[in-house]
Every structure is written in C-alpha cells, then in structure tokens.
Scaffold this motif. Structure first.
Motif, PDB file in Angstrom:
ATOM      1  N   LEU A  32       0.844  -1.208   0.000  1.00 57.98           N
ATOM      2  CA  LEU A  32       0.000   0.000   0.000  1.00 57.98           C
ATOM      3  C   LEU A  32       0.878   1.256   0.000  1.00 57.98           C
ATOM      4  N   TYR A  33       1.988   1.183   0.731  1.00 49.74           N
ATOM      5  CA  TYR A  33       2.913   2.321   0.754  1.00 49.74           C
ATOM      6  C   TYR A  33       3.390   2.635  -0.667  1.00 49.74           C
ATOM      7  N   ARG A  42      -4.753  12.437  -2.926  1.00 40.59           N
ATOM      8  CA  ARG A  42      -4.949  13.525  -1.946  1.00 40.59           C
ATOM      9  C   ARG A  42      -5.915  13.108  -0.850  1.00 40.59           C
ATOM     10  N   THR A  43      -6.849  12.228  -1.199  1.00 39.02           N
ATOM     11  CA  THR A  43      -7.871  11.844  -0.223  1.00 39.02           C
ATOM     12  C   THR A  43      -7.958  10.316  -0.160  1.00 39.02           C
ATOM     13  N   VAL A  44      -7.709   9.788   1.031  1.00 42.15           N
ATOM     14  CA  VAL A  44      -7.669   8.331   1.223  1.00 42.15           C
ATOM     15  C   VAL A  44      -8.575   7.968   2.399  1.00 42.15           C
ATOM     16  N   VAL A  45      -9.407   6.942   2.200  1.00 42.52           N
ATOM     17  CA  VAL A  45     -10.281   6.476   3.285  1.00 42.52           C
ATOM     18  C   VAL A  45      -9.998   5.007   3.529  1.00 42.52           C
ATOM     19  N   GLU A  46      -9.885   4.644   4.793  1.00 47.02           N
ATOM     20  CA  GLU A  46      -9.724   3.237   5.163  1.00 47.02           C
ATOM     21  C   GLU A  46     -10.880   2.834   6.088  1.00 47.02           C
ATOM     22  N   LEU A  47     -11.531   1.723   5.748  1.00 44.64           N
ATOM     23  CA  LEU A  47     -12.598   1.186   6.602  1.00 44.64           C
ATOM     24  C   LEU A  47     -12.016  -0.015   7.336  1.00 44.64           C
ATOM     25  N   PHE A 151      -9.560   1.962   0.893  1.00 49.75           N
ATOM     26  CA  PHE A 151      -9.152   0.605   1.261  1.00 49.75           C
ATOM     27  C   PHE A 151     -10.143   0.106   2.308  1.00 49.75           C
ATOM     28  N   SER A 152     -10.905  -0.916   1.935  1.00 50.14           N
ATOM     29  CA  SER A 152     -11.914  -1.451   2.841  1.00 50.14           C
ATOM     30  C   SER A 152     -11.438  -2.785   3.398  1.00 50.14           C
ATOM     31  N   ASP A 153     -11.308  -2.859   4.697  1.00 47.39           N
ATOM     32  CA  ASP A 153     -10.737  -4.050   5.330  1.00 47.39           C
ATOM     33  C   ASP A 153     -11.553  -4.401   6.574  1.00 47.39           C
ATOM     34  N   PHE A 154     -12.896  -4.484   6.398  1.00 41.61           N
ATOM     35  CA  PHE A 154     -13.666  -4.854   7.602  1.00 41.61           C
ATOM     36  C   PHE A 154     -14.734  -5.910   7.336  1.00 41.61           C
ATOM     37  N   LEU A 155     -15.526  -5.767   6.274  1.00 37.79           N
ATOM     38  CA  LEU A 155     -16.539  -6.781   5.951  1.00 37.79           C
ATOM     39  C   LEU A 155     -16.408  -7.089   4.466  1.00 37.79           C
ATOM     40  N   HIS A 156     -16.598  -8.360   4.089  1.00 38.42           N
ATOM     41  CA  HIS A 156     -16.339  -8.668   2.685  1.00 38.42           C
ATOM     42  C   HIS A 156     -17.313  -9.656   2.082  1.00 38.42           C
ATOM     43  N   GLY A 157     -18.557  -9.703   2.609  1.00 40.14           N
ATOM     44  CA  GLY A 157     -19.588 -10.533   1.977  1.00 40.14           C
ATOM     45  C   GLY A 157     -20.137  -9.829   0.732  1.00 40.14           C
ATOM     46  N   ALA A 177      -8.815   4.391  -7.047  1.00 40.80           N
ATOM     47  CA  ALA A 177      -8.865   2.934  -6.862  1.00 40.80           C
ATOM     48  C   ALA A 177      -9.628   2.619  -5.583  1.00 40.80           C
ATOM     49  N   ILE A 178     -10.328   1.481  -5.637  1.00 45.35           N
ATOM     50  CA  ILE A 178     -10.964   0.940  -4.430  1.00 45.35           C
ATOM     51  C   ILE A 178     -10.355  -0.446  -4.217  1.00 45.35           C
ATOM     52  N   LEU A 179      -9.784  -0.669  -3.043  1.00 42.93           N
ATOM     53  CA  LEU A 179      -9.258  -1.990  -2.700  1.00 42.93           C
ATOM     54  C   LEU A 179     -10.124  -2.569  -1.584  1.00 42.93           C
TER      55      LEU A 179
END
Ligand SMILES: C[S@@+](CC[C@H](N)C(=O)[O-])C[C@H]1O[C@@H](n2cnc3c(N)ncnc32)[C@H](O)[C@@H]1O
Length: 265
Positions: A32-33, A42-47, A151-157, A177-179
């Motif tokens: 990710l780095y 410029r704008t990053v969101v992590e769940l 970057f979404s790393d909490f629920l994946h159904g 990008a959405i990961l």
C-alpha cells in the motif's frame, strides 16, 4: 547515530513485522505504501483500522509524497478489553515504542502516529460503520470530498461489497482505486465483484448498486472504465487476498499513454 527519520522508518518496519501478522497485513502494508507513493492521492479512506498497520504505512506514503490525508475508521471493539489493550501496548513496546500510554485504542494509535511524525496526515475515527443505514457516511469529515483511494478491510460478503461500491463509486475521482480485502477468499464475494465490474464496464449499472444515486452519479460512474485484479499473498493462508478496482475515464487506452509510432495503420 541514526537520525529521527531513519528511527521512524525502523519503527514502521517493526510495526509491520510485529503487528502485521495479527490481521495478515505485514506484506500488504508495504505494498500500500508503494502504491500510494506512485498514485500520489490527496484523499484516502480506510474502513477498518485494526491495530493501524496499513494506516501507518499509507499515512507514511502521504507524508513522503508531501500531500494527502487519510481518514481511517474503526469501532475498536476488539480493543475495549483492557487485556487486549495491554497486549497491544506490549507489542508496540517490541516495536521500540516502550513509552506509549494511551488509555484506549484510538488514543494509543494517535500517540503512535505522533511518534512516527504522521499526525497531520491521518485522522483516526472511532465509529461503528453501518452499511445498512442510509446516509451513514454523511457524518464523516470526508463526506463532501472526492476520493482518490479507498481501502476497505472490515466486511467482505457480497452484500457488503454491494453497499461499499454503491456508496463510494460515485464519490471517486477520475484516477482512483478501491481496494477491498478478502473478497477473492470467498466464492460468492468473488463472483459478486466480478459481475458488478463486468456490468459497469458494459454500461449497465446494477440497480442494487445504484439505490439512492442522483442522475449525476449515474453519469459519473458510467463515464469510467473499471479494471479488476485480485491480488493474492501466496505466502499466507486463503484469507490473504485483496481485490483492486482501478478507475479511469472511459477511453480505449490509459489516460496518459502516448499515441506513439506503433498503432496499426
Ligand atoms: C482486518 S481488521 C483491519 C486490519 C487493518 N487494516 C490492518 O492492516 O492492521 C478489521 C477491523 O474492522 C473493524 N470492524 C469490523 N466491523 C466494523 C464495523 N461495523 N465498524 C467499524 N469497524 C469495524 C474491527 O474492529 C477490526 O479492527
């Protein structure tokens, strides 16, 4: 003698080695780095902050880029138990952070961000994400911003993926990008994301995805190409997959590719 910058880099490396295995992000975090160094978002969101491994590595990329901010959200439920919090403090000690004292997980992780010189690059937001609640994301500071990276790393159904994409797709910038972690680790989730992306690329917006969209949202989403790749950490177990949806304006070739001399005549 090491200077401050190299001591911080050593600490970040230790964080990946020591804390990374808790959620399997020891190799993903450096990826990710590098990814964010190249994308320069410029704008990053992590769940799903977890214990902050991916968050600190992403914030470090923004710091090294000289611009950008990360908003990272977690309920921190798992770290409410004092025993778990003490265990995290001990592990941070093993990373060289022997004197962090934060009374709860967000305070502790903010202290770590401070030590790493990353405080101004990241906001750690304690909050329970509720994908079923209409307008849930309106409460966050980033809600009015166009996003470059999620970057979404909490629920994946499959349903979670549908709601995450439904919310974020119209809010993404033109080079974004959405990961989403662990999607390709479950057949139903894998098939769902493959279908969503195929539909989007053929100009159909699945109705389940576009509930509540405004007409402008449909236009923005259908003006783009979506490229899908399932990354697999082949050194880990089956959970170690990260699905990457790359977003670009709809054109037959990448936006910045030169026409060159090699096109067939
Ligand atoms: C896999 S971990 C994140 C790992 C982190 N990205 C890393 O690399 O260290 C998933 C996190 O999601 C959080 N989580 C799960 N459901 C949540 C919800 N509904 N709202 C907020 N956080 C949630 C958990 O508390 C957990 O810390």
């Amino acid at each position: 003698m090491k200077d401050d910058a190299s001591r911080r880099t050593d600490t970040l490396t230790r964080i990946a080695e020591v804390l990374g295995p808790m959620y399997g992000s020891e190799r993903l975090a450096p990826f990710l780095y590098a990814h964010l160094r190249m994308r320069a978002p410029r704008t990053v969101v992590e769940l799903g902050t977890g214990v902050g491994v991916s968050s600190f590595w992403m914030a470090k990329a923004l710091e090294d880029n000289g611009h950008g901010h990360l908003w990272t959200i977690d309920s921190f439920d798992a770290l409410r138990d004092p025993v778990e919090l003490r265990a995290l403090r001990d592990l941070l000690g093993a990373c060289g952070l022997t004197d962090v004292v934060g009374a709860d997980a967000p305070a502790l992780l903010r202290e770590v961000a401070e030590r790493l010189g990353l405080s101004s690059r990241m906001s750690i937001i304690p909050s329970r994400l509720n994908l079923d609640q209409d307008g849930h994301f309106a409460r966050y500071d980033f809600s009015s911003k166009t996003l470059d990276f999620v970057f979404s790393d909490f629920l994946h159904g499959p349903d979670h993926i549908e709601r995450i994409l439904g919310h974020f797709l119209p809010r993404m910038s033109d080079a974004a990008a959405i990961l989403i972690d662990s999607v390709a680790s479950e057949v139903a989730s894998y098939l769902a994301v493959e279908r969503f992306v195929a539909d989007l690329n053929s100009g159909r917006t699945p109705p389940s995805l576009s509930r509540g969209w405004l007409p402008g949202d449909h236009d923005a989403v259908s003006a783009r190409t979506y490229r899908l790749l399932h990354l697999r950490d082949q050194t880990g177990g089956p959970q170690r997959t990260t699905t990457w949806i790359d977003i670009e304006p709809r054109r037959p070739w990448p936006s910045d590719a030169a026409l060159g001399d090699h096109l067939p005549r």
